[in-house]
Design a protein around this motif. Sequence first.
Motif, mmCIF file in Angstrom:
data_model
loop_
_atom_site.group_PDB
_atom_site.id
_atom_site.type_symbol
_atom_site.label_atom_id
_atom_site.label_comp_id
_atom_site.label_asym_id
_atom_site.label_seq_id
_atom_site.Cartn_x
_atom_site.Cartn_y
_atom_site.Cartn_z
ATOM 1 N N LEU A 52 4.990 -14.850 2.415
ATOM 2 C CA LEU A 52 4.101 -14.417 3.486
ATOM 3 C C LEU A 52 2.863 -15.296 3.533
ATOM 4 C CD1 LEU A 52 4.385 -10.530 3.191
ATOM 5 C CD2 LEU A 52 5.538 -12.051 4.778
ATOM 6 N N MET A 55 3.714 -18.402 5.320
ATOM 7 C CA MET A 55 3.798 -18.169 6.761
ATOM 8 C C MET A 55 2.455 -17.759 7.364
ATOM 9 S SD MET A 55 6.884 -18.846 7.545
ATOM 10 C CE MET A 55 6.783 -18.366 9.271
ATOM 11 N N GLY A 56 1.481 -17.524 6.518
ATOM 12 C CA GLY A 56 0.175 -17.104 7.031
ATOM 13 C C GLY A 56 0.170 -15.666 7.499
ATOM 14 N N LEU A 57 1.070 -14.854 6.979
ATOM 15 C CA LEU A 57 1.153 -13.460 7.403
ATOM 16 C C LEU A 57 0.410 -12.569 6.413
ATOM 17 C CD1 LEU A 57 4.929 -13.449 8.360
ATOM 18 C CD2 LEU A 57 2.988 -13.596 9.904
ATOM 19 N N ARG A 60 -3.789 -6.453 6.412
ATOM 20 C CA ARG A 60 -5.188 -6.055 6.475
ATOM 21 C C ARG A 60 -5.925 -6.271 5.161
ATOM 22 N NH1 ARG A 60 -7.026 -2.057 9.769
ATOM 23 N NH2 ARG A 60 -7.433 -0.552 8.143
ATOM 24 N N ARG A 84 -2.533 -21.798 12.947
ATOM 25 C CA ARG A 84 -1.550 -20.742 13.138
ATOM 26 C C ARG A 84 -0.422 -21.261 14.040
ATOM 27 N NH1 ARG A 84 -0.230 -15.423 15.030
ATOM 28 N NH2 ARG A 84 -0.766 -15.898 17.172
#
Lengths: 321, 312
Positions: A52, A55-57, A60, A84
Amino acid sequence: MSTLLEIRDLTVRIDLPGGPVFPVRDVSLRIGPGETLGLVGESGCGKTLTCLSVMGLFGRRVSVESGEIAFKGTPLDPKSRADRARRARGMGMISQNPMTGLNPVRTLGWQVAEAYRIRTGSSRRAAAARAVELLDLVGIPEPRRRSRDYPHQISGGQQQRAMIAMAIAGEPALLVADEPTTALDVTVQAQIVELLSRLQRDLGMGMLFVTHDLGLVAEVADRVAVMYAGRVVEMAPAAELFARPRHPYTQGLLTSLPFLDDEVERLSPIDGTVPSLRAMPRGCAFAPRCPHASEICRTAVPDLSGAVACHHPLAVRTEAA
Amino acid sequence: MNLRYAAIKLLRAMITLWLVVTFVFVVLRLTGDPTQQLLPDDIGPEIRDYYRAAWGLDRPLWEQYLRYFEAALRGDFGISFRNSQPAIDLIWQRVPKTLELGLATFFCSLALGIPLGVLAAVWRDSWVDRLTMSFAVFGFSMPNFFLGILLILLFALNLRVLPSSGYGTWQHMVMPVFTLATAFAGAIARFTRSAMLEVLSRDYMRTAEAEGASRFRQVWWHAFPNAAIPVVTIVGFSLGGMIGGAVVTENVFAWPGVGRLLTSSVADRDLSIVQGIVVLVAITMVSANLLVDLAYGWLDPRVRVGGQERSR
């Protein structure tokens, strides 16, 4: 060799009500163009979070504490819009569970076309046509008809194929596959792995292949990184890792595997459990479960110099021994 | 659209309506003799009997029911006791006015409630969220008669910018629509927010993020179509409640709609009118629910194909 993806000393932080935890610590990985890096470890060892982060995910509560991720030689800033877009164009991700990864109210064709259109900026019509081609490419029969189907109308294996079609839409240079076969039937698993290998070869993609299945890694990966409790503990070319594991944890994993042609009567599981994020040992995280642990293991974290992060790496056995 | 699915829903709606119509008949007949209420106390029994015969109240109950039911199918709810016109005509005269109020309210509450609910979910825990949710709680916990009176005090008596009550110009509509819409918009906003929060945490939203979809695209093209499914339920209820739910508000603002007709007819024990209105409200509620069910089929492909669903 040029580098497609380089992760340098990545530490990921999750802010929980009881204070921050760091499920990924000082992870460094690199993947060359067209190369497959296998990332292996038990559940909860930080594999998925590493994916993640690539992927830059970030959710919060999740953030990069230190370290960086560079794609094609340029570092990616998690907050930058331009980065992004660069990430989205250059990387595709396949997640564990295709059932929940697909949008239930959109047709497969719509979802694949959407992925293609966002990445390439092509017209609606061209994207729809490309979506059918992509569904065909991933081996979905009657792609034109299936493109009008909704996710719940097709089987789990077909859903994963559709996810793969979405991930490779726009031909990304890197494919991040996070346990792509875990949720599937064993018979389907082999097909999906074969499909991924074929696509990777044909499209020349680099791949980060995450799994807890050592057998699978042996099949697809060029090099393998073994993770334990948030750290990479061993990294080696696949063949070498399986033939001569140097970290006691890797060896433990291998001897806990059932091999049909094995003479050993019983499997030997690794005793003990993975330490919790809140109660990480001061030294080597594997020390409490390690048969070779000594005083230094309990006080100092071994670093991954060379191929193995261990104070007492297993001796490289020679043919004679 | 699956025809079988639609047919079953339609059949259910018909059965519900039949039950309501029957229930109305039974309840109203059980509550006493209308001639006692409508005619003066000091008239002779022969006059009372004359009216009882004229209104069919001297027949056996089952015959009254059959006649009533057969007439109800034709839309005939009898003659108004009060002014001797067909009840249905009196009701129909009021329907457009209530509909005017109801539709204006419906669109205002959708236009307000849905975007606010979505924004509150997207900017969860921010000041937008808190402000929206305070507005929502205020909206649906404030009784309509109280909010209505406050509005009249402020805009009609103090500021003198709006007419206090009545019907005619668009200015007359402002306060009743505002009163009704705050309640519905509040409910819709809260429902939309929780539906969106649920959807935004799903894996497929991560898929959309990984593809590089813009925030706007993620929210409106990927998330909202999923969140719309539960939201439709509450929207359907509001739609059904537009005719019946405006009773209080119509009375506060002296709006000459079905709601005011209902209260005055109940006070006068004008049976035919009350029956007609209750059945009308039932029809709108049942049709709204039917619309909701059909909308599910349209919005949610998993409902649409019904029978051929595969196990996961």
